[in-house]
Write a protein that holds these residues in place. Structure first.
Motif, mmCIF file in Angstrom:
data_model
loop_
_atom_site.group_PDB
_atom_site.id
_atom_site.type_symbol
_atom_site.label_atom_id
_atom_site.label_comp_id
_atom_site.label_asym_id
_atom_site.label_seq_id
_atom_site.Cartn_x
_atom_site.Cartn_y
_atom_site.Cartn_z
ATOM 1 N N PRO A 20 0.688 0.989 9.877
ATOM 2 C CA PRO A 20 -0.326 0.826 8.837
ATOM 3 C C PRO A 20 -0.446 2.037 7.913
ATOM 4 O O PRO A 20 -0.915 1.918 6.798
ATOM 5 C CB PRO A 20 -1.626 0.625 9.625
ATOM 6 C CG PRO A 20 -1.200 0.186 10.968
ATOM 7 C CD PRO A 20 0.151 0.788 11.209
ATOM 8 N N GLU A 21 -0.012 3.183 8.362
ATOM 9 C CA GLU A 21 -0.116 4.397 7.563
ATOM 10 C C GLU A 21 1.111 4.655 6.687
ATOM 11 O O GLU A 21 1.177 5.668 6.006
ATOM 12 C CB GLU A 21 -0.349 5.599 8.494
ATOM 13 C CG GLU A 21 -1.670 5.554 9.228
ATOM 14 C CD GLU A 21 -2.844 5.665 8.270
ATOM 15 O OE1 GLU A 21 -2.798 6.525 7.364
ATOM 16 O OE2 GLU A 21 -3.802 4.891 8.420
ATOM 17 N N TRP A 22 2.098 3.762 6.711
ATOM 18 C CA TRP A 22 3.338 4.019 5.990
ATOM 19 C C TRP A 22 3.124 4.222 4.491
ATOM 20 O O TRP A 22 3.646 5.176 3.909
ATOM 21 C CB TRP A 22 4.339 2.886 6.238
ATOM 22 C CG TRP A 22 5.621 3.085 5.510
ATOM 23 C CD1 TRP A 22 6.625 3.955 5.835
ATOM 24 C CD2 TRP A 22 6.025 2.448 4.311
ATOM 25 N NE1 TRP A 22 7.641 3.883 4.912
ATOM 26 C CE2 TRP A 22 7.290 2.957 3.966
ATOM 27 C CE3 TRP A 22 5.455 1.488 3.490
ATOM 28 C CZ2 TRP A 22 7.981 2.540 2.838
ATOM 29 C CZ3 TRP A 22 6.149 1.063 2.376
ATOM 30 C CH2 TRP A 22 7.396 1.600 2.060
ATOM 31 N N VAL A 23 2.357 3.353 3.853
ATOM 32 C CA VAL A 23 2.115 3.495 2.415
ATOM 33 C C VAL A 23 1.405 4.811 2.133
ATOM 34 O O VAL A 23 1.737 5.510 1.176
ATOM 35 C CB VAL A 23 1.325 2.297 1.846
ATOM 36 C CG1 VAL A 23 0.910 2.554 0.404
ATOM 37 C CG2 VAL A 23 2.152 1.030 1.928
ATOM 38 N N ALA A 24 0.470 5.183 2.989
ATOM 39 C CA ALA A 24 -0.224 6.465 2.821
ATOM 40 C C ALA A 24 0.759 7.629 2.924
ATOM 41 O O ALA A 24 0.668 8.598 2.164
ATOM 42 C CB ALA A 24 -1.336 6.608 3.847
ATOM 43 N N LYS A 25 1.725 7.544 3.841
ATOM 44 C CA LYS A 25 2.740 8.598 3.977
ATOM 45 C C LYS A 25 3.588 8.692 2.717
ATOM 46 O O LYS A 25 3.905 9.791 2.253
ATOM 47 C CB LYS A 25 3.635 8.321 5.187
ATOM 48 C CG LYS A 25 2.945 8.503 6.508
ATOM 49 C CD LYS A 25 3.865 8.112 7.657
ATOM 50 C CE LYS A 25 3.117 8.087 8.962
ATOM 51 N NZ LYS A 25 3.946 7.627 10.074
ATOM 52 N N VAL A 26 3.968 7.549 2.169
ATOM 53 C CA VAL A 26 4.771 7.537 0.943
ATOM 54 C C VAL A 26 3.965 8.152 -0.206
ATOM 55 O O VAL A 26 4.475 8.986 -0.957
ATOM 56 C CB VAL A 26 5.237 6.114 0.597
ATOM 57 C CG1 VAL A 26 5.852 6.055 -0.794
ATOM 58 C CG2 VAL A 26 6.227 5.614 1.643
ATOM 59 N N LEU A 27 2.711 7.756 -0.328
ATOM 60 C CA LEU A 27 1.879 8.301 -1.401
ATOM 61 C C LEU A 27 1.663 9.800 -1.246
ATOM 62 O O LEU A 27 1.679 10.539 -2.236
ATOM 63 C CB LEU A 27 0.547 7.560 -1.468
ATOM 64 C CG LEU A 27 0.627 6.118 -1.954
ATOM 65 C CD1 LEU A 27 -0.724 5.431 -1.834
ATOM 66 C CD2 LEU A 27 1.156 6.053 -3.378
ATOM 67 N N ARG A 28 1.469 10.256 -0.001
ATOM 68 C CA ARG A 28 1.336 11.705 0.231
ATOM 69 C C ARG A 28 2.622 12.423 -0.157
ATOM 70 O O ARG A 28 2.590 13.494 -0.764
ATOM 71 C CB ARG A 28 0.987 11.997 1.690
ATOM 72 C CG ARG A 28 -0.494 11.937 1.982
ATOM 73 C CD ARG A 28 -0.845 12.531 3.338
ATOM 74 N NE ARG A 28 -0.197 11.875 4.466
ATOM 75 C CZ ARG A 28 -0.643 10.799 5.079
ATOM 76 N NH1 ARG A 28 -1.763 10.229 4.683
ATOM 77 N NH2 ARG A 28 -0.005 10.289 6.106
ATOM 78 N N ALA A 29 3.755 11.837 0.184
ATOM 79 C CA ALA A 29 5.041 12.452 -0.157
ATOM 80 C C ALA A 29 5.192 12.558 -1.681
ATOM 81 O O ALA A 29 5.650 13.579 -2.198
ATOM 82 C CB ALA A 29 6.191 11.652 0.432
ATOM 83 N N LEU A 30 4.790 11.519 -2.394
ATOM 84 C CA LEU A 30 4.941 11.498 -3.841
ATOM 85 C C LEU A 30 3.832 12.241 -4.576
ATOM 86 O O LEU A 30 3.907 12.412 -5.795
ATOM 87 C CB LEU A 30 5.024 10.052 -4.334
ATOM 88 C CG LEU A 30 6.277 9.299 -3.889
ATOM 89 C CD1 LEU A 30 6.181 7.834 -4.307
ATOM 90 C CD2 LEU A 30 7.532 9.944 -4.441
#
Length: 120
Positions: A20-30
């Motif tokens: 569930p946190e995958w999109v949050a990880k991508v957004l944090r990376a970007l």
């Protein structure tokens, strides 16, 4: 994860975890301007770009850190060919699990002035 491919090169594959946190990880990376620029250069320049083509004026250790963040959330894949590490954006992968995410991030970044203010 490292795999050998037929031509003898090594491929560093990102971990594939759909939590569930995958999109949050991508957004944090970007959210980091350096990583956003790396991804923008990959998107504009196509696959199999050398590491040094994706950043300016960074120590190699700092660039490696940024690449590891992008790889760990699945945004890029890397493989070694003839002693050179090449990078490819996994935009199809991201689009499959978060349709429109990269376009939204790029659109937001394009609308920003270099000094961080909105151009609207």
């Amino acid at each position: 994860m490292t795999n050998s491919v037929p031509d003898g090169s090594r491929k560093l594959e990102p971990p594939i975890r759909h939590d569930p946190e995958w999109v949050a990880k991508v957004l944090r990376a970007l959210s980091d301007p350096v990583r956003l620029e790396m991804v923008r250069r990959l998107r504009d320049g196509g696959p199999d770009q050398g590491c040094s083509d994706l950043y300016d004026n960074l120590p190699k250790s700092t660039a490696s850190y940024h690449f590891s963040i992008l790889r760990s959330c699945g945004l890029i894949e890397q493989h070694d060919v003839a002693g050179r590490r090449l990078n490819s954006l996994r935009d199809d992968f991201v689009e499959q699990f978060a349709p429109g995410l990269l376009d939204a991030v790029y659109g937001s970044a394009i609308e920003r002035e270099p000094n961080g203010s909105d151009s609207r």
